[in-house]
Design an enzyme around this catalytic site. Structure first.
Site, short mmCIF file in Angstrom:
data_model
loop_
_atom_site.label_atom_id
_atom_site.label_comp_id
_atom_site.label_asym_id
_atom_site.label_seq_id
_atom_site.Cartn_x
_atom_site.Cartn_y
_atom_site.Cartn_z
N PRO A 42 -4.64 1.48 34.18
CA PRO A 42 -4.60 1.89 32.79
C PRO A 42 -5.79 3.01 32.63
O PRO A 42 -7.09 2.88 33.07
CB PRO A 42 -5.13 0.65 32.03
CG PRO A 42 -5.55 -0.21 33.05
CD PRO A 42 -4.96 0.10 34.32
N THR A 44 -7.60 5.34 29.61
CA THR A 44 -7.69 6.09 28.32
C THR A 44 -7.82 7.59 28.42
O THR A 44 -8.72 8.04 28.86
CB THR A 44 -9.18 5.38 27.60
OG1 THR A 44 -8.68 3.95 27.46
CG2 THR A 44 -9.21 6.09 26.28
N HIS A 199 -6.44 -6.91 28.12
CA HIS A 199 -7.58 -6.25 28.79
C HIS A 199 -8.95 -7.19 28.41
O HIS A 199 -9.72 -7.12 27.48
CB HIS A 199 -8.08 -5.07 27.85
CG HIS A 199 -8.89 -4.11 28.48
ND1 HIS A 199 -9.88 -4.33 29.66
CD2 HIS A 199 -8.98 -2.79 28.13
CE1 HIS A 199 -10.51 -3.31 30.02
NE2 HIS A 199 -9.86 -2.39 29.32
N TYR A 204 -15.29 -5.98 26.91
CA TYR A 204 -14.45 -5.93 25.82
C TYR A 204 -14.38 -7.30 25.35
O TYR A 204 -15.06 -8.25 25.99
CB TYR A 204 -13.20 -5.27 25.87
CG TYR A 204 -13.35 -3.82 26.24
CD1 TYR A 204 -14.12 -3.09 25.26
CD2 TYR A 204 -12.76 -3.15 27.07
CE1 TYR A 204 -14.42 -1.50 25.65
CE2 TYR A 204 -12.90 -1.70 27.42
CZ TYR A 204 -13.76 -1.09 26.43
OH TYR A 204 -14.06 0.28 26.93
N ARG A 251 -6.55 -8.46 33.10
CA ARG A 251 -7.56 -7.60 33.84
C ARG A 251 -8.91 -8.00 33.89
O ARG A 251 -9.51 -8.30 32.57
CB ARG A 251 -7.45 -6.21 33.31
CG ARG A 251 -7.98 -5.36 34.37
CD ARG A 251 -7.53 -3.78 34.05
NE ARG A 251 -7.88 -2.93 35.33
CZ ARG A 251 -8.36 -1.69 35.44
NH1 ARG A 251 -8.71 -1.00 34.49
NH2 ARG A 251 -8.29 -1.23 36.75
N ARG A 291 -17.61 -2.26 42.59
CA ARG A 291 -17.89 -0.97 43.23
C ARG A 291 -17.85 0.13 42.34
O ARG A 291 -18.29 1.36 42.39
CB ARG A 291 -17.54 -0.50 44.61
CG ARG A 291 -16.07 -0.41 44.53
CD ARG A 291 -15.50 -0.22 46.05
NE ARG A 291 -14.24 0.02 45.97
CZ ARG A 291 -13.59 -0.08 46.93
NH1 ARG A 291 -14.10 0.34 48.21
NH2 ARG A 291 -11.91 0.06 47.13
N GLY A 325 -11.97 2.51 42.90
CA GLY A 325 -12.50 3.43 44.02
C GLY A 325 -11.55 3.35 45.38
O GLY A 325 -11.92 3.72 46.45
N GLY A 346 -6.64 4.87 39.44
CA GLY A 346 -7.03 5.45 38.11
C GLY A 346 -7.15 6.97 38.40
O GLY A 346 -6.23 7.60 37.98
C1 LIG Z 1 -10.53 8.51 32.18
C2 LIG Z 1 -10.53 7.26 32.64
C3 LIG Z 1 -9.97 6.09 31.42
C4 LIG Z 1 -10.08 4.67 31.85
N1 LIG Z 1 -9.39 3.70 30.76
C5 LIG Z 1 -9.30 2.59 30.98
C6 LIG Z 1 -8.73 1.85 30.32
O1 LIG Z 1 -7.96 2.04 29.10
N2 LIG Z 1 -8.50 0.47 30.22
C7 LIG Z 1 -8.82 -0.19 31.56
O2 LIG Z 1 -8.81 -1.31 31.93
N3 LIG Z 1 -9.62 0.60 32.60
C8 LIG Z 1 -9.60 1.91 32.32
N4 LIG Z 1 -10.69 2.89 33.14
C9 LIG Z 1 -10.84 2.35 34.59
C10 LIG Z 1 -9.65 2.51 35.43
O3 LIG Z 1 -8.66 1.84 35.14
C11 LIG Z 1 -9.91 2.13 37.02
O4 LIG Z 1 -10.38 0.93 37.00
C12 LIG Z 1 -11.27 2.97 37.46
O5 LIG Z 1 -10.83 4.35 37.21
C13 LIG Z 1 -11.58 2.84 38.86
O6 LIG Z 1 -10.43 3.14 39.72
P1 LIG Z 1 -10.30 4.60 40.59
O7 LIG Z 1 -11.36 4.57 41.35
O8 LIG Z 1 -8.98 4.48 41.07
O9 LIG Z 1 -10.36 5.70 39.60
C14 LIG Z 1 -10.47 4.16 33.01
C15 LIG Z 1 -10.89 5.02 33.86
C16 LIG Z 1 -10.92 6.45 33.56
C17 LIG Z 1 -11.32 7.39 34.80
#
Ligand SMILES: Cc1cc2nc3c(=O)[nH]c(=O)nc-3n(C[C@H](O)[C@H](O)[C@H](O)COP(=O)(O)O)c2cc1C
Length: 397
Positions: A42, A44, A199, A204, A251, A291, A325, A346
């Site tokens: 997810p 945002t 969530h 939150y 989550r 991390r 990560g 993400g």
């Molecule tokens: C732009 C952005 C928006 C995010 N919005 C949410 C969200 O709406 N809900 C959530 O649980 N995590 C959110 N996250 C966290 C991501 O789901 C994810 O856990 C985090 O980016 C780490 O994963 P990655 O290393 O693959 O990016 C967001 C992360 C980014 C970069």
């Protein structure tokens, strides 16, 4: 020339599939049957139309990422008109929002993927400006220090604002929150989603109840671990009442610190919680590795390994999605070691709409554009192309 290129593509595809055998293999998570284990986390992006309604821009973004028979988790979506932290983030409490989501879900289904909605109540991380003027509510009147929401100022420019001190919820208000959540779950089902994810991560509301750093209540929702977990577990009960088994997910972010979160014994807290979640027959448990702090990496070396899913595996009986990560290589090794069943990506999904296809073919990955993460138009959002050998090299990570 063309023949040589297609031979090369075939050789790369063979290498990719061979190296990512587990990541690309089918899996069943509750009632979700998926062709592979590359999940869109997810994220945002603050790109709704007026009133938190998903429009054509968002539909196109999700549609682009839905071509591989996998699972998409839609971004945090407000369940209440009185609690939001980010301007232009979506909601699921009006007919217009529900109709917008329905169009988006249909576009995802038409391309053969499944989509779950992340249900979100930010609690103390709410801004009155985005919450019909209401002061944020929380288990206790403890502010999230150094944590920001985002609003548009008079010039139409997004700016960060600190959250004000929240008001502690009265005991008899909690049932009202459960009603809002229930209504959101009903709307999500009517919009055609394949499931919902609570969530309960990143500081939150459900996590504010769970951790003793943000919960100083002395009633049945505070104090003992059992009491602090009550709000979260009751929330899951509300969702499974509406959705039945195999379509509700949770989550969590064990040892996460985003949102000024802390707990005197996070290991015991999260082990207890996931043990309790076994009673619900969830679709999956989604774990963010510590991390990562919100959308950022922690400093190099700090929990370089995915430690949370490894630890909680022994306490949870269902399917686990690990996030935070991951690159394709360590995603594959985490699955092969049996520490998780699926991996959510993400940031890489923001810039690689065809991420599973790129992994399958060992194609290079495009770098993401951090400046375009929160708010804006199609730039840095739906204008990342699927892989082509013609993409300039400087776009690739
Ligand atoms: C732009 C952005 C928006 C995010 N919005 C949410 C969200 O709406 N809900 C959530 O649980 N995590 C959110 N996250 C966290 C991501 O789901 C994810 O856990 C985090 O980016 C780490 O994963 P990655 O290393 O693959 O990016 C967001 C992360 C980014 C970069």
């Amino acid at each position: 020339m063309i023949l040589r290129q297609s031979l090369l593509m075939r050789a790369l595809a063979h290498r990719g599939e061979h190296m990512m055998k587990t990541l690309l293999s089918p899996v069943t998570a509750g009632k979700l049957q998926l062709n592979h284990r590359v999940v869109m986390a997810p994220t945002t992006r603050m790109r709704t139309k007026q009133g938190g309604v998903p429009g054509d821009l968002m539909t196109e973004y999700y549609r682009q990422r839905a071509n591989q028979g996998g699972l998409l988790i839609a971004e945090a979506t407000a369940v209440s008109p009185f609690a939001n932290a980010y301007e232009d983030a979506p909601g699921i409490f009006t007919d217009e929002q529900q109709a917008g989501w329905q169009r988006l879900v249909e576009a995802v289904h038409a391309r053969g993927s499944q989509i779950v909605l992340q249900l979100w109540h930010p609690g103390r991380q709410s801004l009155p400006e985005l919450s019909a003027g209401h002061q944020p509510i929380a288990p206790s009147a403890l502010v999230a220090r150094e944590t920001y929401g985002v609003v548009k100022n008079e010039q139409g420019v997004y700016e960060g604002r600190l959250f004000p001190v929240p008001r502690a919820l009265e005991l008899d208000e909690i049932q009202g929150l459960m009603k809002e959540l229930r209504q959101a779950a009903i709307r999500a089902r009517a919009a055609g989603f394949d499931g919902v994810e609570l969530h309960a991560a990143n500081g939150y509301l459900p996590e504010q109840f769970l951790l003793d750093g943000s919960n100083q209540r002395t009633d049945s929702y505070g104090g003992s671990l059992e009491n602090r977990a009550r709000f979260l577990l009751e929330s899951v009960g509300v969702l499974t009442d509406i959705w039945g088994p195999g379509r509700v997910a949770v989550r969590i972010s064990p040892s996460g610190i985003y949102g000024d979160m802390h707990d005197s014994d996070p290991t015991a807290t999260f082990r207890y919680l996931v043990g309790q979640l076994n009673q619900f027959e969830l679709a999956y448990l989604h774990i963010i590795e510590p991390r990562i702090v919100g959308p950022e990496d922690r400093e190099a070396g700090y929990y370089a390994e995915p430690v949370a899913s490894r630890d909680l595996r022994a306490f949870y009986q269902g399917k686990i999605i690990a996030a935070g990560g991951f690159k394709p290589e360590d995603a594959e090794s985490t699955l092969q070691k049996g520490e998780a069943d699926l991996i959510a990506f993400g940031r890489l999904f923001t810039s690689n709409p065809d991420l599973p296809e790129r992994i399958r073919n060992a194609f290079p990955l495009a770098a993401y554009n951090r400046d375009a993460f929160f708010g804006g138009d199609e730039r840095g959002y739906s204008d990342f192309p699927a892989y082509s050998p013609l993409v300039p090299k400087d776009l690739l990570v």
